[in-house]
Design a protein around this motif. Structure first.
Motif, PDB file in Angstrom:
ATOM      1  N   LEU A 110     -38.501  47.641 -15.612  1.00 43.30           N
ATOM      2  CA  LEU A 110     -39.683  48.356 -16.100  1.00 43.30           C
ATOM      3  C   LEU A 110     -40.340  47.630 -17.271  1.00 43.30           C
ATOM      4  CD1 LEU A 110     -41.502  50.881 -16.149  1.00 43.30           C
ATOM      5  CD2 LEU A 110     -39.744  52.020 -17.528  1.00 43.30           C
ATOM      6  N   ASP A 133     -41.978  60.555 -11.905  1.00 48.43           N
ATOM      7  CA  ASP A 133     -41.825  61.751 -12.735  1.00 48.43           C
ATOM      8  C   ASP A 133     -43.101  62.571 -12.592  1.00 48.43           C
ATOM      9  OD1 ASP A 133     -39.259  61.421 -13.845  1.00 48.43           O
ATOM     10  OD2 ASP A 133     -40.016  60.005 -15.318  1.00 48.43           O
ATOM     11  N   ALA A 166     -28.729  58.413 -15.974  1.00 46.57           N
ATOM     12  CA  ALA A 166     -29.942  58.168 -15.185  1.00 46.57           C
ATOM     13  C   ALA A 166     -31.180  57.979 -16.072  1.00 46.57           C
ATOM     14  CB  ALA A 166     -30.177  59.337 -14.233  1.00 46.57           C
ATOM     15  N   GLY A 168     -33.119  57.019 -20.218  1.00 47.61           N
ATOM     16  CA  GLY A 168     -33.067  56.598 -21.608  1.00 47.61           C
ATOM     17  C   GLY A 168     -32.752  57.842 -22.419  1.00 47.61           C
ATOM     18  N   LYS A 188     -29.605  54.552 -20.167  1.00 45.16           N
ATOM     19  CA  LYS A 188     -28.606  54.977 -19.193  1.00 45.16           C
ATOM     20  C   LYS A 188     -27.161  54.969 -19.697  1.00 45.16           C
ATOM     21  CE  LYS A 188     -31.570  54.165 -15.281  1.00 45.16           C
ATOM     22  NZ  LYS A 188     -32.669  53.245 -15.417  1.00 45.16           N
ATOM     23  N   VAL A 200     -35.539  60.584 -21.864  1.00 44.18           N
ATOM     24  CA  VAL A 200     -36.918  60.096 -21.772  1.00 44.18           C
ATOM     25  C   VAL A 200     -37.427  60.348 -20.356  1.00 44.18           C
ATOM     26  CG1 VAL A 200     -38.396  58.050 -21.886  1.00 44.18           C
ATOM     27  CG2 VAL A 200     -36.495  58.307 -23.511  1.00 44.18           C
ATOM     28  N   VAL A 201     -38.595  60.976 -20.270  1.00 46.54           N
ATOM     29  CA  VAL A 201     -39.285  61.189 -18.999  1.00 46.54           C
ATOM     30  C   VAL A 201     -40.408  60.151 -18.950  1.00 46.54           C
ATOM     31  CG1 VAL A 201     -40.739  62.876 -17.799  1.00 46.54           C
ATOM     32  CG2 VAL A 201     -38.626  63.601 -18.894  1.00 46.54           C
ATOM     33  N   GLY A 202     -40.851  59.772 -17.771  1.00 45.02           N
ATOM     34  CA  GLY A 202     -41.750  58.629 -17.634  1.00 45.02           C
ATOM     35  C   GLY A 202     -43.164  58.767 -18.160  1.00 45.02           C
ATOM     36  N   TYR A 204     -45.180  57.412 -21.763  1.00 45.49           N
ATOM     37  CA  TYR A 204     -45.029  56.665 -23.008  1.00 45.49           C
ATOM     38  C   TYR A 204     -46.413  56.370 -23.581  1.00 45.49           C
ATOM     39  CZ  TYR A 204     -40.665  55.194 -20.567  1.00 45.49           C
ATOM     40  OH  TYR A 204     -39.486  55.155 -19.872  1.00 45.49           O
ATOM     41  N   GLN A 226     -35.567  45.966 -19.973  1.00 46.87           N
ATOM     42  CA  GLN A 226     -35.759  47.409 -20.138  1.00 46.87           C
ATOM     43  C   GLN A 226     -36.813  47.711 -21.200  1.00 46.87           C
ATOM     44  OE1 GLN A 226     -34.517  49.589 -18.196  1.00 46.87           O
ATOM     45  NE2 GLN A 226     -32.747  48.592 -17.250  1.00 46.87           N
ATOM     46  N   THR A 228     -36.902  50.512 -22.663  1.00 50.93           N
ATOM     47  CA  THR A 228     -36.102  51.221 -23.669  1.00 50.93           C
ATOM     48  C   THR A 228     -35.603  50.274 -24.760  1.00 50.93           C
ATOM     49  OG1 THR A 228     -35.402  52.767 -21.986  1.00 50.93           O
ATOM     50  CG2 THR A 228     -34.018  52.646 -23.939  1.00 50.93           C
ATOM     51  N   ARG A 249     -41.044  69.139 -15.082  1.00 52.73           N
ATOM     52  CA  ARG A 249     -40.939  67.804 -14.499  1.00 52.73           C
ATOM     53  C   ARG A 249     -40.067  67.826 -13.242  1.00 52.73           C
ATOM     54  NH1 ARG A 249     -36.006  64.483 -14.197  1.00 52.73           N
ATOM     55  NH2 ARG A 249     -36.708  62.338 -14.017  1.00 52.73           N
TER      56      ARG A 249
END
Ligand code: G1P
Length: 286
Positions: A110, A133, A166, A168, A188, A200-202, A204, A226, A228, A249
């Motif tokens: 990512l 997400d 699964a 961040g 993870k 963290v959900v997608g 940012y 990453q 993250t 979500r």
């Protein structure tokens, strides 16, 4: 602070949805009748985003076609007087020149995907939305942009402690119930190594300086670059905030989450909800 650009990383292979995703980009999987990527674009539009940057990969041309005119379809719909369908496909079009595409040449993570968009972003903050997400309810990105005052920001939610590997996961500092100071974030962690269950959900918002950090190309969890890790590296140099968003979500990167999203969104649709609700009541599903 105004944020007008958003990055949509859509280069992933979608192996969890094979065989559906062998030829079809996973972001084109529909929830009810709309592809996941369109929900993400609509959430971004609702938040005031006017420039849309897709980081694509090979086999993803269906996404570009989706956001372009389909002249044959539109002329058939016009000829047949199907005005509602015509309106639907025309209204989803973005202003000419507002959508750009750049290819991530290899699936290197990512962070790498986001870094591939650097020249299209330039020296300003940018949002990132992961279409997997899916957030039902008010635009989570809008909630974030309204509160954004610079630095980096992520959306977070509580997850079951068994699921930390699964996501961040953040270490929380000051917490006013909605906005949380992020003291650390790790990608993870196993449940016994996780600092919290705030995941963290997608969604940012990143500062432009993050691209330099991503440019170091350091590999992290899973041998991938990453996002993250770069966010963590900027702690202490730039403010870092997490936002508890108010929507719900759905993890459409998983089959269960995808099925749940389809049911939840269908139950909200005037043309489907009564019949579906009745069927769910009557059918002996267990
Ligand atoms: C990515 C991020 C992770 C984040 C997650 C949210 O992981 O790397 O930090 O929590 O999205 O969905 P992925 O799901 O792509 O493995």
């Amino acid at each position: 602070m105004r944020v007008k650009k958003a990055i949509f990383p859509v280069g992933g292979l979608g192996t969890r949805f094979l065989p559906a995703t062998k030829a079809l980009p996973k972001e084109m999987l529909p929830v009810v009748d709309k592809p996941l990527i369109q929900y993400a674009v609509e959430e971004a539009s609702a938040a005031g985003i006017t420039e849309f940057i897709f980081v694509t990969g090979r086999n993803k041309t269906a996404i570009e076609d989706h956001f372009d005119h389909s002249t044959e379809l539109e002329s058939v719909l016009t000829a047949k007087g199907k005005h509602d369908a015509l309106k639907l496909v025309q209204e989803m079009m973005r202003e000419p020149g507002s959508v750009s595409y750049v290819r991530q040449q290899e699936p290197a993570g990512l962070g790498h995907a986001v870094w591939c968009a650097r020249n299209l972003v330039g020296d300003e903050p940018v949002a990132i939305l992961l279409a997997d997400d899916l957030i039902k309810g008010p635009s989570a990105l809008q909630e974030m942009i309204s509160a954004y005052e610079g630095g980096n920001m992520v959306a977070v939610m509580d997850v079951d402690p068994s699921e930390t590997a699964a996501y961040g996961i953040i270490t929380a500092g000051k917490d006013d119930g909605r906005q949380i100071e992020v003291k650390d974030v790790i990608e993870k962690p196993a449940p016994d190594k996780a600092p919290s269950n705030l995941a963290v959900v997608g969604r940012y918002i990143i500062e432009p300086q993050l691209f330099e950090q991503l440019g170091t190309q350091d590999e992290g969890a899973g041998g991938e670059i990453q996002l993250t890790d770069s966010l963590a590296a900027r702690i202490g140099k730039a403010p870092f905030t997490a936002m508890r968003f108010s929507g719900t979500r759905f993890d459409c990167g998983s089959k269960l989450g995808f099925l749940q999203a389809n049911i939840a969104f269908a139950l909200d649709r005037a043309d489907l909800s009564d019949d579906l609700r009745q069927w769910l009541k009557d059918a002996d599903l267990g």
